[in-house]
Design an enzyme around this catalytic site. Structure first.
Site, mmCIF file in Angstrom:
data_model
loop_
_atom_site.group_PDB
_atom_site.id
_atom_site.type_symbol
_atom_site.label_atom_id
_atom_site.label_comp_id
_atom_site.label_asym_id
_atom_site.label_seq_id
_atom_site.Cartn_x
_atom_site.Cartn_y
_atom_site.Cartn_z
ATOM 1 N N HIS A 196 -9.291 3.619 -1.330
ATOM 2 C CA HIS A 196 -7.757 3.373 -1.208
ATOM 3 C C HIS A 196 -7.493 2.190 -2.340
ATOM 4 O O HIS A 196 -7.363 0.916 -2.148
ATOM 5 C CB HIS A 196 -7.627 2.415 0.266
ATOM 6 C CG HIS A 196 -6.316 1.771 0.199
ATOM 7 N ND1 HIS A 196 -5.218 2.311 -0.177
ATOM 8 C CD2 HIS A 196 -5.816 0.763 1.092
ATOM 9 C CE1 HIS A 196 -4.081 1.847 0.278
ATOM 10 N NE2 HIS A 196 -4.398 0.721 1.107
ATOM 11 N N CYS A 225 0.856 -1.262 0.044
ATOM 12 C CA CYS A 225 -0.027 -0.191 -0.052
ATOM 13 C C CYS A 225 0.737 1.221 -0.149
ATOM 14 O O CYS A 225 0.215 2.235 -0.266
ATOM 15 C CB CYS A 225 -0.807 0.007 1.405
ATOM 16 S SG CYS A 225 -1.746 -1.666 1.483
ATOM 17 N N LYS A 265 -10.377 6.112 4.385
ATOM 18 C CA LYS A 265 -11.438 5.472 4.498
ATOM 19 C C LYS A 265 -12.715 6.141 3.674
ATOM 20 O O LYS A 265 -13.580 5.308 3.177
ATOM 21 C CB LYS A 265 -11.878 6.130 5.996
ATOM 22 C CG LYS A 265 -13.439 5.829 6.710
ATOM 23 C CD LYS A 265 -13.688 4.301 6.683
ATOM 24 C CE LYS A 265 -14.914 4.156 6.795
ATOM 25 N NZ LYS A 265 -15.764 3.785 5.414
ATOM 26 N N CYS A 317 -13.050 0.090 8.358
ATOM 27 C CA CYS A 317 -11.975 -0.442 7.296
ATOM 28 C C CYS A 317 -12.330 0.474 6.009
ATOM 29 O O CYS A 317 -13.404 0.803 5.515
ATOM 30 C CB CYS A 317 -12.501 -1.698 6.621
ATOM 31 S SG CYS A 317 -12.481 -3.040 8.099
ATOM 32 N N ILE A 336 -12.771 -1.369 -0.846
ATOM 33 C CA ILE A 336 -11.914 -1.528 -2.135
ATOM 34 C C ILE A 336 -12.269 -0.403 -3.054
ATOM 35 O O ILE A 336 -13.346 -0.541 -3.369
ATOM 36 C CB ILE A 336 -12.201 -3.040 -2.389
ATOM 37 C CG1 ILE A 336 -12.018 -4.107 -1.352
ATOM 38 C CG2 ILE A 336 -11.703 -3.558 -3.776
ATOM 39 C CD1 ILE A 336 -12.807 -5.198 -1.344
#
Lengths: 121, 399
Positions: free
Chosen positions: B347, B79, B343, B221, B224
Protein backbone atom coordinates in the site's frame (compact mmCIF):
# COMPACT_ATOMS: atom_id res chain seq x y z
CA UNK A 1 -15.26 35.31 12.08
CA UNK A 2 -16.38 32.34 14.09
CA UNK A 3 -15.64 32.09 17.77
CA UNK A 4 -15.96 28.28 17.57
CA UNK A 5 -12.31 27.66 16.83
CA UNK A 6 -9.93 24.82 17.62
CA UNK A 7 -8.08 27.24 19.90
CA UNK A 8 -11.23 28.16 21.83
CA UNK A 9 -12.04 24.46 22.35
CA UNK A 10 -8.50 23.70 23.47
CA UNK A 11 -8.49 26.69 25.82
CA UNK A 12 -11.67 25.34 27.42
CA UNK A 13 -10.08 21.89 27.72
CA UNK A 14 -7.08 23.48 29.42
CA UNK A 15 -9.58 24.89 31.97
CA UNK A 16 -11.08 21.39 32.30
CA UNK A 17 -14.28 22.35 30.53
CA UNK A 18 -15.73 20.22 27.72
CA UNK A 19 -17.41 22.69 25.39
CA UNK A 20 -19.19 21.98 22.12
CA UNK A 21 -21.87 23.87 20.24
CA UNK A 22 -25.62 23.51 19.89
CA UNK A 23 -27.39 24.49 16.68
CA UNK A 24 -30.22 26.89 17.44
CA UNK A 25 -31.80 25.96 14.13
CA UNK A 26 -32.15 22.19 14.54
CA UNK A 27 -30.86 21.43 18.04
CA UNK A 28 -27.96 19.30 16.76
CA UNK A 29 -25.02 19.02 19.17
CA UNK A 30 -21.44 19.14 17.90
CA UNK A 31 -18.39 18.22 19.94
CA UNK A 32 -15.76 19.63 19.37
CA UNK A 33 -17.39 22.82 18.10
CA UNK A 34 -17.53 23.76 14.44
CA UNK A 35 -18.66 26.95 12.69
CA UNK A 36 -21.47 25.51 10.53
CA UNK A 37 -24.05 22.94 11.67
CA UNK A 38 -23.28 19.68 9.89
CA UNK A 39 -26.93 18.62 9.98
CA UNK A 40 -28.83 21.72 8.77
CA UNK A 41 -26.15 24.18 7.65
CA UNK A 42 -27.14 26.89 10.12
CA UNK A 43 -24.51 29.22 11.52
CA UNK A 44 -26.79 30.22 14.38
CA UNK A 45 -24.93 28.33 17.08
CA UNK A 46 -24.32 28.64 20.81
CA UNK A 47 -21.71 27.20 23.13
CA UNK A 48 -22.90 24.05 24.87
CA UNK A 49 -21.27 22.77 28.04
CA UNK A 50 -21.02 18.97 28.19
CA UNK A 51 -21.18 17.20 31.54
CA UNK A 52 -18.27 14.96 30.54
CA UNK A 53 -20.00 11.62 31.14
CA UNK A 54 -20.87 9.02 28.57
CA UNK A 55 -20.60 5.43 27.34
CA UNK A 56 -17.73 3.86 25.37
CA UNK A 57 -18.79 3.00 21.78
CA UNK A 58 -15.43 1.91 20.35
CA UNK A 59 -12.04 1.11 21.85
CA UNK A 60 -8.48 0.21 20.93
CA UNK A 61 -5.20 -0.18 22.78
CA UNK A 62 -2.40 1.27 20.66
CA UNK A 63 0.93 -0.57 20.73
CA UNK A 64 2.59 1.25 17.81
CA UNK A 65 2.27 4.96 18.67
CA UNK A 66 2.85 8.34 17.14
CA UNK A 67 5.75 10.40 18.48
CA UNK A 68 3.56 12.40 20.89
CA UNK A 69 2.25 9.32 22.66
CA UNK A 70 5.38 7.16 22.56
CA UNK A 71 6.05 7.34 26.29
CA UNK A 72 2.49 6.28 27.21
CA UNK A 73 2.55 3.21 25.01
CA UNK A 74 0.63 0.93 25.24
CA UNK A 75 -2.38 3.16 25.81
CA UNK A 76 -6.08 3.03 25.08
CA UNK A 77 -8.11 5.35 22.86
CA UNK A 78 -11.91 5.37 22.91
CA UNK A 79 -14.86 6.92 21.16
CA UNK A 80 -17.35 7.99 23.81
CA UNK A 81 -20.99 8.75 23.14
CA UNK A 82 -21.75 11.53 25.59
CA UNK A 83 -24.94 11.50 27.64
CA UNK A 84 -26.06 14.64 25.77
CA UNK A 85 -25.77 12.80 22.42
CA UNK A 86 -22.61 13.74 20.49
CA UNK A 87 -19.58 11.41 20.34
CA UNK A 88 -15.93 12.33 20.74
CA UNK A 89 -12.52 10.59 20.75
CA UNK A 90 -10.32 10.58 23.82
CA UNK A 91 -7.31 9.01 25.43
CA UNK A 92 -8.22 6.20 27.82
CA UNK A 93 -6.79 6.31 31.32
CA UNK A 94 -8.36 3.10 32.69
CA UNK A 95 -7.38 -0.22 31.09
CA UNK A 96 -10.44 -1.97 32.51
CA UNK A 97 -12.87 0.19 30.55
CA UNK A 98 -14.62 -1.72 27.74
CA UNK A 99 -17.29 -1.00 25.13
CA UNK A 100 -20.47 -0.18 27.06
CA UNK A 101 -18.58 1.10 30.14
CA UNK A 102 -19.54 4.44 31.65
CA UNK A 103 -16.70 6.95 31.63
CA UNK A 104 -16.08 10.56 32.60
CA UNK A 105 -13.83 13.17 31.04
CA UNK A 106 -10.36 13.92 32.31
CA UNK A 107 -7.82 16.42 31.06
CA UNK A 108 -4.22 15.38 30.49
CA UNK A 109 -1.62 18.10 30.02
CA UNK A 110 1.61 17.34 28.17
CA UNK A 111 4.35 19.36 26.51
CA UNK A 112 2.19 19.81 23.40
CA UNK A 113 -0.89 21.10 25.25
CA UNK A 114 -3.98 19.33 26.57
CA UNK A 115 -5.47 15.94 25.66
CA UNK A 116 -9.11 15.06 26.24
CA UNK A 117 -9.13 11.77 28.14
CA UNK A 118 -11.62 9.46 29.82
CA UNK A 119 -11.56 7.33 32.96
CA UNK A 120 -14.08 4.96 34.49
CA UNK A 121 -17.04 6.84 35.95
CA UNK B 1 2.90 -0.42 -12.21
CA UNK B 2 6.09 -1.06 -10.33
CA UNK B 3 6.25 -3.92 -7.95
CA UNK B 4 5.13 -2.59 -4.56
CA UNK B 5 7.87 -3.25 -2.04
CA UNK B 6 9.43 -2.25 1.27
CA UNK B 7 13.12 -2.75 0.33
CA UNK B 8 13.48 -3.19 -3.40
CA UNK B 9 13.18 0.51 -4.27
CA UNK B 10 15.48 1.99 -1.64
CA UNK B 11 17.76 3.58 -4.25
CA UNK B 12 14.90 5.15 -6.19
CA UNK B 13 12.94 8.32 -5.56
CA UNK B 14 9.24 8.79 -6.24
CA UNK B 15 9.99 10.29 -9.64
CA UNK B 16 11.83 7.18 -10.79
CA UNK B 17 9.08 4.92 -9.53
CA UNK B 18 6.42 6.91 -11.32
CA UNK B 19 8.35 7.02 -14.59
CA UNK B 20 8.85 3.24 -14.39
CA UNK B 21 5.12 2.69 -13.91
CA UNK B 22 4.15 5.15 -16.65
CA UNK B 23 6.58 3.57 -19.12
CA UNK B 24 5.05 0.15 -18.50
CA UNK B 25 1.59 1.63 -19.07
CA UNK B 26 2.73 3.20 -22.36
CA UNK B 27 4.40 -0.02 -23.51
CA UNK B 28 1.22 -1.98 -22.79
CA UNK B 29 -0.78 0.04 -25.34
CA UNK B 30 -1.34 -2.35 -28.23
CA UNK B 31 -0.89 0.21 -31.03
CA UNK B 32 1.75 2.32 -29.27
CA UNK B 33 1.53 5.42 -27.12
CA UNK B 34 3.72 8.49 -26.63
CA UNK B 35 3.31 10.72 -23.58
CA UNK B 36 3.01 13.64 -25.96
CA UNK B 37 -0.35 12.12 -27.02
CA UNK B 38 -1.79 12.88 -23.59
CA UNK B 39 -3.62 16.11 -22.82
CA UNK B 40 -2.97 16.11 -19.06
CA UNK B 41 -1.54 14.24 -16.09
CA UNK B 42 -3.48 13.54 -12.89
CA UNK B 43 -1.22 12.34 -10.09
CA UNK B 44 -2.12 10.96 -6.69
CA UNK B 45 0.59 11.49 -4.09
CA UNK B 46 -0.46 11.68 -0.45
CA UNK B 47 2.61 13.05 1.27
CA UNK B 48 5.62 13.70 -0.95
CA UNK B 49 6.11 16.72 1.30
CA UNK B 50 6.81 14.62 4.41
CA UNK B 51 8.27 11.50 2.82
CA UNK B 52 10.54 13.10 0.23
CA UNK B 53 10.62 16.77 1.26
CA UNK B 54 9.34 17.46 -2.23
CA UNK B 55 6.24 19.43 -3.12
CA UNK B 56 4.75 20.25 -6.54
CA UNK B 57 5.02 16.63 -7.59
CA UNK B 58 2.53 16.64 -10.47
CA UNK B 59 4.66 19.14 -12.42
CA UNK B 60 7.75 17.14 -11.48
CA UNK B 61 6.33 13.88 -12.83
CA UNK B 62 5.01 15.53 -16.03
CA UNK B 63 8.46 17.04 -16.54
CA UNK B 64 10.17 13.69 -15.99
CA UNK B 65 7.78 12.02 -18.47
CA UNK B 66 8.53 14.69 -21.07
CA UNK B 67 4.93 15.90 -21.08
CA UNK B 68 5.60 19.65 -20.95
CA UNK B 69 3.70 21.91 -21.50
CA UNK B 70 0.68 19.70 -20.75
CA UNK B 71 -1.13 20.52 -17.52
CA UNK B 72 -0.37 18.39 -14.46
CA UNK B 73 -2.62 18.17 -11.42
CA UNK B 74 -1.73 16.61 -8.06
CA UNK B 75 -4.53 15.07 -6.04
CA UNK B 76 -4.13 14.61 -2.29
CA UNK B 77 -6.98 12.70 -0.70
CA UNK B 78 -4.96 10.49 1.64
CA UNK B 79 -5.06 6.82 0.62
CA UNK B 80 -7.72 7.61 -1.99
CA UNK B 81 -5.45 10.08 -3.82
CA UNK B 82 -5.17 8.13 -7.06
CA UNK B 83 -8.73 6.76 -6.92
CA UNK B 84 -9.81 10.38 -6.95
CA UNK B 85 -7.24 11.14 -9.68
CA UNK B 86 -8.83 8.42 -11.85
CA UNK B 87 -12.28 9.91 -11.35
CA UNK B 88 -10.92 13.38 -12.13
CA UNK B 89 -9.38 12.03 -15.34
CA UNK B 90 -12.67 10.39 -16.32
CA UNK B 91 -14.54 13.64 -15.66
CA UNK B 92 -12.04 15.63 -17.75
CA UNK B 93 -12.57 13.29 -20.69
CA UNK B 94 -16.33 13.15 -20.19
CA UNK B 95 -16.43 16.96 -20.22
CA UNK B 96 -14.99 16.93 -23.73
CA UNK B 97 -12.02 19.01 -22.64
CA UNK B 98 -9.47 16.23 -23.09
CA UNK B 99 -9.26 13.07 -25.22
CA UNK B 100 -6.39 11.27 -23.50
CA UNK B 101 -5.04 11.62 -19.97
CA UNK B 102 -2.36 9.86 -17.97
CA UNK B 103 -3.50 9.05 -14.45
CA UNK B 104 -1.45 7.50 -11.72
CA UNK B 105 -0.10 7.62 -8.24
CA UNK B 106 3.06 7.11 -6.29
CA UNK B 107 4.26 6.99 -2.70
CA UNK B 108 7.83 6.67 -1.52
CA UNK B 109 7.32 5.83 2.17
CA UNK B 110 10.41 3.91 3.16
CA UNK B 111 12.41 7.08 3.67
CA UNK B 112 11.28 6.98 7.30
CA UNK B 113 11.13 4.67 10.28
CA UNK B 114 7.86 3.22 11.55
CA UNK B 115 7.17 5.99 14.11
CA UNK B 116 7.62 8.78 11.56
CA UNK B 117 5.46 6.90 9.04
CA UNK B 118 2.84 6.48 11.79
CA UNK B 119 3.02 10.26 12.43
CA UNK B 120 2.63 11.01 8.72
CA UNK B 121 -0.28 8.63 8.16
CA UNK B 122 -2.02 10.00 11.27
CA UNK B 123 -2.15 13.36 9.46
CA UNK B 124 -4.86 11.82 7.27
CA UNK B 125 -7.10 11.67 10.34
CA UNK B 126 -8.23 14.80 12.22
CA UNK B 127 -4.88 16.07 13.50
CA UNK B 128 -6.46 17.87 16.46
CA UNK B 129 -9.31 15.65 17.50
CA UNK B 130 -8.14 12.13 16.56
CA UNK B 131 -4.34 12.04 16.25
CA UNK B 132 -4.34 14.68 18.99
CA UNK B 133 -5.87 12.27 21.53
CA UNK B 134 -3.69 9.31 20.57
CA UNK B 135 -5.41 7.74 17.60
CA UNK B 136 -3.12 6.27 14.98
CA UNK B 137 -4.32 5.19 11.56
CA UNK B 138 -4.40 1.50 12.58
CA UNK B 139 -6.06 2.65 15.81
CA UNK B 140 -9.01 4.13 13.93
CA UNK B 141 -9.66 0.88 12.06
CA UNK B 142 -9.17 -0.99 15.33
CA UNK B 143 -11.95 1.16 16.80
CA UNK B 144 -14.12 0.28 13.79
CA UNK B 145 -13.32 -3.41 14.39
CA UNK B 146 -14.22 -3.13 18.08
CA UNK B 147 -17.59 -1.62 17.21
CA UNK B 148 -18.18 -4.19 14.43
CA UNK B 149 -17.45 -7.07 16.81
CA UNK B 150 -19.70 -5.54 19.46
CA UNK B 151 -22.64 -4.67 17.20
CA UNK B 152 -22.55 -7.41 14.59
CA UNK B 153 -20.91 -10.30 16.44
CA UNK B 154 -18.09 -10.60 13.93
CA UNK B 155 -14.82 -12.00 15.27
CA UNK B 156 -11.08 -11.54 15.04
CA UNK B 157 -10.85 -15.12 13.72
CA UNK B 158 -13.07 -14.17 10.78
CA UNK B 159 -10.74 -11.27 9.96
CA UNK B 160 -7.79 -13.65 9.73
CA UNK B 161 -9.37 -15.29 6.71
CA UNK B 162 -9.02 -11.97 4.87
CA UNK B 163 -5.27 -11.88 5.55
CA UNK B 164 -4.77 -15.56 4.74
CA UNK B 165 -6.72 -15.26 1.47
CA UNK B 166 -4.96 -12.06 0.37
CA UNK B 167 -1.55 -13.65 0.94
CA UNK B 168 -2.62 -16.69 -1.11
CA UNK B 169 -3.53 -14.27 -3.91
CA UNK B 170 -0.39 -12.15 -3.48
CA UNK B 171 1.73 -15.26 -3.99
CA UNK B 172 0.29 -15.46 -7.51
CA UNK B 173 0.97 -11.78 -8.32
CA UNK B 174 4.50 -10.88 -9.48
CA UNK B 175 3.83 -7.21 -8.56
CA UNK B 176 2.97 -8.02 -4.93
CA UNK B 177 5.17 -7.02 -2.00
CA UNK B 178 4.54 -10.33 -0.24
CA UNK B 179 4.47 -13.36 -2.51
CA UNK B 180 4.25 -15.85 0.33
CA UNK B 181 1.30 -17.45 2.05
CA UNK B 182 0.77 -16.85 5.76
CA UNK B 183 1.62 -20.52 6.33
CA UNK B 184 4.94 -20.13 4.52
CA UNK B 185 5.75 -17.03 6.55
CA UNK B 186 4.73 -18.85 9.74
CA UNK B 187 7.04 -21.76 8.93
CA UNK B 188 9.94 -19.44 8.07
CA UNK B 189 9.60 -17.21 11.14
CA UNK B 190 8.88 -20.21 13.34
CA UNK B 191 12.05 -21.94 12.23
CA UNK B 192 14.04 -18.81 13.03
CA UNK B 193 12.49 -18.57 16.51
CA UNK B 194 12.46 -22.29 17.26
CA UNK B 195 8.66 -22.48 17.15
CA UNK B 196 6.30 -24.50 15.05
CA UNK B 197 2.69 -23.81 14.18
CA UNK B 198 -0.07 -26.29 13.43
CA UNK B 199 -1.76 -23.86 11.06
CA UNK B 200 -2.07 -20.19 10.12
CA UNK B 201 -4.46 -19.43 12.94
CA UNK B 202 -2.04 -20.67 15.61
CA UNK B 203 0.71 -18.47 14.14
CA UNK B 204 -1.58 -15.46 13.83
CA UNK B 205 -2.57 -15.84 17.51
CA UNK B 206 1.08 -16.08 18.62
CA UNK B 207 3.50 -13.40 19.84
CA UNK B 208 5.12 -13.54 16.37
CA UNK B 209 2.06 -11.60 15.21
CA UNK B 210 2.20 -8.67 17.65
CA UNK B 211 -0.69 -6.34 18.41
CA UNK B 212 -0.49 -3.02 16.53
CA UNK B 213 -3.74 -1.56 17.88
CA UNK B 214 -6.04 -4.06 19.56
CA UNK B 215 -7.83 -6.05 18.27
CA UNK B 216 -5.69 -5.63 15.13
CA UNK B 217 -2.33 -7.39 14.93
CA UNK B 218 0.48 -7.03 12.41
CA UNK B 219 -1.15 -9.38 9.88
CA UNK B 220 -4.38 -7.39 10.09
CA UNK B 221 -2.49 -4.39 8.71
CA UNK B 222 -1.23 -3.58 5.23
CA UNK B 223 2.50 -2.94 5.07
CA UNK B 224 4.47 0.24 4.48
CA UNK B 225 5.45 0.26 0.80
CA UNK B 226 7.18 2.11 -1.99
CA UNK B 227 5.60 1.97 -5.42
CA UNK B 228 3.82 3.62 -8.30
CA UNK B 229 1.05 2.81 -10.75
CA UNK B 230 -0.12 4.53 -13.92
CA UNK B 231 -2.92 4.06 -16.42
CA UNK B 232 -3.94 5.76 -19.64
CA UNK B 233 -7.53 6.89 -20.13
CA UNK B 234 -8.90 7.72 -23.58
CA UNK B 235 -12.23 8.95 -24.88
CA UNK B 236 -14.37 6.31 -26.63
CA UNK B 237 -13.88 8.12 -29.96
CA UNK B 238 -10.08 7.86 -29.86
CA UNK B 239 -9.58 4.64 -27.89
CA UNK B 240 -9.72 2.53 -31.05
CA UNK B 241 -6.57 4.27 -32.31
CA UNK B 242 -4.73 2.67 -29.42
CA UNK B 243 -6.28 -0.77 -28.94
CA UNK B 244 -8.94 -3.17 -30.18
CA UNK B 245 -9.53 -4.49 -26.67
CA UNK B 246 -10.06 -1.54 -24.34
CA UNK B 247 -11.48 -1.77 -20.87
CA UNK B 248 -14.39 0.59 -20.40
CA UNK B 249 -15.07 2.68 -17.32
CA UNK B 250 -18.87 2.61 -17.18
CA UNK B 251 -19.55 4.15 -13.78
CA UNK B 252 -17.80 6.31 -11.23
CA UNK B 253 -18.71 7.57 -7.80
CA UNK B 254 -17.10 9.58 -5.06
CA UNK B 255 -18.27 10.76 -1.68
CA UNK B 256 -17.00 12.41 1.48
CA UNK B 257 -17.88 11.89 5.12
CA UNK B 258 -16.97 13.47 8.43
CA UNK B 259 -13.24 13.82 8.92
CA UNK B 260 -13.47 12.34 12.41
CA UNK B 261 -14.81 8.83 12.84
CA UNK B 262 -16.50 9.91 16.09
CA UNK B 263 -18.80 12.31 14.21
CA UNK B 264 -20.57 9.47 12.37
CA UNK B 265 -23.84 7.81 13.29
CA UNK B 266 -22.44 4.33 12.63
CA UNK B 267 -18.85 3.28 13.41
CA UNK B 268 -19.23 -0.08 11.61
CA UNK B 269 -19.85 1.20 8.07
CA UNK B 270 -18.35 3.82 5.76
CA UNK B 271 -21.12 6.02 4.41
CA UNK B 272 -18.78 7.49 1.78
CA UNK B 273 -18.37 3.99 0.31
CA UNK B 274 -22.12 3.39 0.28
CA UNK B 275 -22.82 6.72 -1.47
CA UNK B 276 -19.97 6.35 -4.00
CA UNK B 277 -21.12 2.81 -4.82
CA UNK B 278 -24.72 3.92 -5.31
CA UNK B 279 -23.55 6.59 -7.78
CA UNK B 280 -21.28 4.21 -9.68
CA UNK B 281 -23.85 1.39 -9.87
CA UNK B 282 -26.45 3.90 -11.03
CA UNK B 283 -24.23 5.30 -13.78
CA UNK B 284 -23.30 1.80 -14.95
CA UNK B 285 -26.89 0.56 -14.73
CA UNK B 286 -25.93 -2.46 -12.63
CA UNK B 287 -26.13 -3.58 -9.03
CA UNK B 288 -23.70 -5.34 -6.71
CA UNK B 289 -24.82 -8.75 -7.93
CA UNK B 290 -23.42 -8.07 -11.41
CA UNK B 291 -19.85 -7.51 -10.19
CA UNK B 292 -17.61 -10.46 -11.14
CA UNK B 293 -14.43 -9.29 -9.40
CA UNK B 294 -13.53 -6.41 -7.11
CA UNK B 295 -10.50 -4.67 -5.69
CA UNK B 296 -11.57 -3.17 -2.37
CA UNK B 297 -9.61 -1.02 0.05
CA UNK B 298 -8.29 -3.52 2.60
CA UNK B 299 -5.82 -1.29 4.43
CA UNK B 300 -6.80 -3.48 7.39
CA UNK B 301 -8.59 -6.81 7.43
CA UNK B 302 -11.66 -5.18 9.00
CA UNK B 303 -11.68 -2.65 6.14
CA UNK B 304 -12.19 -5.43 3.58
CA UNK B 305 -15.03 -6.88 5.63
CA UNK B 306 -16.72 -3.49 5.99
CA UNK B 307 -16.16 -2.71 2.29
CA UNK B 308 -17.75 -5.93 1.09
CA UNK B 309 -20.81 -5.05 3.18
CA UNK B 310 -20.96 -1.37 2.18
CA UNK B 311 -20.56 -2.22 -1.53
CA UNK B 312 -23.59 -4.50 -1.23
CA UNK B 313 -21.80 -7.80 -1.82
CA UNK B 314 -22.90 -9.16 1.56
CA UNK B 315 -25.51 -8.09 4.09
CA UNK B 316 -24.44 -5.82 6.95
CA UNK B 317 -22.62 -7.88 9.56
CA UNK B 318 -22.13 -10.83 7.19
CA UNK B 319 -18.80 -9.79 5.62
CA UNK B 320 -16.63 -11.60 8.14
CA UNK B 321 -18.63 -14.77 7.80
CA UNK B 322 -18.43 -14.59 4.01
CA UNK B 323 -14.63 -14.27 4.17
CA UNK B 324 -14.39 -17.21 6.59
CA UNK B 325 -16.53 -19.32 4.24
CA UNK B 326 -14.17 -18.68 1.32
CA UNK B 327 -16.73 -16.74 -0.70
CA UNK B 328 -14.17 -13.99 -1.46
CA UNK B 329 -11.36 -16.34 -2.55
CA UNK B 330 -10.19 -16.65 -6.17
CA UNK B 331 -12.62 -19.54 -6.62
CA UNK B 332 -15.38 -18.04 -4.48
CA UNK B 333 -18.65 -16.61 -5.75
CA UNK B 334 -17.43 -13.02 -5.16
CA UNK B 335 -13.64 -12.88 -5.62
CA UNK B 336 -12.19 -9.92 -3.72
CA UNK B 337 -8.66 -8.56 -4.16
CA UNK B 338 -7.34 -11.27 -6.50
CA UNK B 339 -4.08 -9.27 -6.69
CA UNK B 340 -3.44 -9.72 -2.97
CA UNK B 341 -5.06 -6.46 -1.96
CA UNK B 342 -3.32 -3.79 0.05
CA UNK B 343 -2.49 -6.49 2.59
CA UNK B 344 -0.19 -8.57 0.41
CA UNK B 345 0.31 -6.47 -2.72
CA UNK B 346 1.34 -3.50 -0.56
CA UNK B 347 0.00 0.00 0.00
CA UNK B 348 2.15 2.85 -1.28
CA UNK B 349 -0.65 5.20 -0.29
CA UNK B 350 -0.92 7.47 -3.32
CA UNK B 351 -0.44 4.60 -5.80
CA UNK B 352 -3.12 2.28 -4.48
CA UNK B 353 -6.18 3.53 -6.40
CA UNK B 354 -4.29 3.44 -9.71
CA UNK B 355 -2.86 0.03 -8.79
CA UNK B 356 -6.43 -1.25 -8.56
CA UNK B 357 -7.14 0.04 -12.09
CA UNK B 358 -4.05 -1.82 -13.30
CA UNK B 359 -5.57 -5.00 -11.86
CA UNK B 360 -8.98 -4.28 -13.40
CA UNK B 361 -7.35 -3.74 -16.80
CA UNK B 362 -5.57 -7.09 -16.61
CA UNK B 363 -8.55 -9.01 -15.20
CA UNK B 364 -10.95 -7.69 -17.84
CA UNK B 365 -8.51 -8.41 -20.66
CA UNK B 366 -7.92 -11.91 -19.34
CA UNK B 367 -4.22 -11.28 -18.78
CA UNK B 368 -3.96 -11.41 -14.99
CA UNK B 369 -1.91 -14.60 -15.11
CA UNK B 370 -2.08 -16.97 -12.16
CA UNK B 371 -4.63 -14.88 -10.31
CA UNK B 372 -6.98 -14.47 -13.29
CA UNK B 373 -10.66 -14.94 -12.47
CA UNK B 374 -12.51 -16.88 -15.19
CA UNK B 375 -15.09 -15.16 -17.40
CA UNK B 376 -15.07 -11.68 -15.90
CA UNK B 377 -17.24 -9.08 -17.59
CA UNK B 378 -17.63 -6.48 -14.86
CA UNK B 379 -15.14 -5.35 -12.23
CA UNK B 380 -15.25 -2.83 -9.41
CA UNK B 381 -12.46 -0.82 -7.77
CA UNK B 382 -12.98 0.83 -4.38
CA UNK B 383 -10.46 3.21 -2.84
CA UNK B 384 -10.78 4.83 0.60
CA UNK B 385 -9.08 7.86 2.11
CA UNK B 386 -7.98 7.26 5.71
CA UNK B 387 -10.93 6.08 7.82
CA UNK B 388 -13.54 6.86 5.20
CA UNK B 389 -13.70 10.66 4.88
CA UNK B 390 -13.19 9.98 1.15
CA UNK B 391 -14.22 7.01 -0.96
CA UNK B 392 -14.21 6.36 -4.69
CA UNK B 393 -15.75 3.56 -6.72
CA UNK B 394 -15.35 2.78 -10.40
CA UNK B 395 -17.11 0.12 -12.44
CA UNK B 396 -15.17 -1.45 -15.31
CA UNK B 397 -16.52 -3.48 -18.19
CA UNK B 398 -14.77 -5.65 -20.75
CA UNK B 399 -14.63 -3.59 -23.97
Amino acid sequence: MTEYTVKAYMDHLMNEELMGVECKGCGHLMLPPRPICNKCGSMDLAWKRFGGEGVVSAKTVVEVPTTRFQERCPYGVVIVTMDEGASVSGLLLDEKVEIGSRVEAAYVKDEYGVVLAFKAA
Amino acid sequence: MTRFHHRLHQDKQGRELFVEAALEAAESVDNGFAFGDADALYLGYFSSDMFERQGHTAALMADWLGMNPKPAIRVEDACASSGVAVNAGVQAIASGMYDVVVVGGVEKMRTMGTTEVTDTLAMASDANYEAGVGFTFPGLYAAIASAHFSEHGSTWEQLQHVAIKNHVNGKKNPKAQYQETVKEIADKLGERKGMSFRDEMEFLSSPLNPVVASPLRLFDCCPISDGAAAVILAADEVAEEYTDTPVEIVGIGQASDTMALHDRDDFTSLRATRVAARQAYGMAGIDAGHVDVACVHDCFTIAEVVATEDLGFFAKGEGGKAAAEGRTALDGDKPINPDGGLKAKGHPVGATGAGMVYEMFNQLRGQAGEHQIADVEIGLAHNVGAAGATATVQIYRRG
